[in-house]
Write an enzyme that holds these catalytic residues in place. Sequence first.
Site, mmCIF file in Angstrom:
data_model
loop_
_atom_site.group_PDB
_atom_site.id
_atom_site.type_symbol
_atom_site.label_atom_id
_atom_site.label_comp_id
_atom_site.label_asym_id
_atom_site.label_seq_id
_atom_site.Cartn_x
_atom_site.Cartn_y
_atom_site.Cartn_z
ATOM 1 N N ASP A 31 0.843 -1.199 0.000
ATOM 2 C CA ASP A 31 0.000 0.000 0.000
ATOM 3 C C ASP A 31 0.877 1.247 0.000
ATOM 4 O O ASP A 31 2.023 1.223 0.468
ATOM 5 C CB ASP A 31 -0.900 0.030 1.239
ATOM 6 N N LYS A 32 0.329 2.343 -0.483
ATOM 7 C CA LYS A 32 1.070 3.598 -0.578
ATOM 8 C C LYS A 32 1.771 3.947 0.732
ATOM 9 O O LYS A 32 2.951 4.295 0.746
ATOM 10 C CB LYS A 32 0.124 4.724 -0.983
#
Length: 321
Positions: A139-140
């Site tokens: 995830d970012k």
Amino acid sequence: MRAVAKQITVHIPEDFAGKRLDKALAELCPEYSRSSIQKWLRDGLVLLDDEVPRQRDRVTGGEQIEVAVPEALVPDWLPEPIELDVRYQDQHLMVINKPAGLVVHPGAGNDHGTMLNALLFADPNLAVLPRAGIVHRLDKDTSGLLVVARSDIARNRLIAQLSQRSLKRGYLALVCGVMISGGTVEEPIGRDRHDRRRMTVTERGKPALTHFRIAQRFRAHTLLRVALDTGRTHQIRVHMKYLGFPLLGDPVYGGRLRIPAHATGRLREALQGFRRQALHASDLELAHPVTGETLNWRQPPPPDMSRLTEALDEDTRRHGG
């Protein structure tokens, strides 16, 4: 039809008799994925003894196969001079320590400034590989280790290790609440019907298996070591929320900020200043896709997460924990 990049010819060994054609070709041409081979069969790019076969046809041994390998379609992704923290690389793979805040792959609202753009700048040859060789994502706002393939054969074999669960990924996760013991969560994960941006535990979801053990307890939080057997979107974040111990700082699944009573000033400041889910991909183990050698890496958490755990530890010791 796409232009032909090259023509290859293979002969089916006698001991392959009875195998499906697509499976036989995948074994004989390991540099290409089985899904690519199946598409070439559907597109009529494969000849079996000068006849156009079906992918489910069985071979008898001794046949000659000719494949017109099409040119790869290169997506319109641009290389960008974004610095990458490369922990390991050779001609077949690269291991990256991804910082929090860096998107891995372009998507809606993120068409540039991603790790993929950085990879294309670091190695322009990655442009011919699907997703520039990226075989799994973070995830970012999750930091840590991620492997990238640099060749077709490496990509196919790393994907196979993922599906066979032999590519091992370990995480550090800081959750809200004090856990009594470690354990396992085996609950299916799927898209939330009411909010398509979120995932949730649901009977309609795909199987998901998460193992966790306690690394350190604090007064109101717990640091976990987490291992995944599957790789569902937001898996750790969703499973921890399901258990009632959401990740600290998680803007989607975490709820409101919890500050322990009589917290030290340092801890209060650290908690209020931590603006992402406290999740770090700390460990990676795989078999080298060409040599078979077992390789492993361990990456300490980045400064923001280290400062937070240090503040939690100081606060716990100050209050007699």
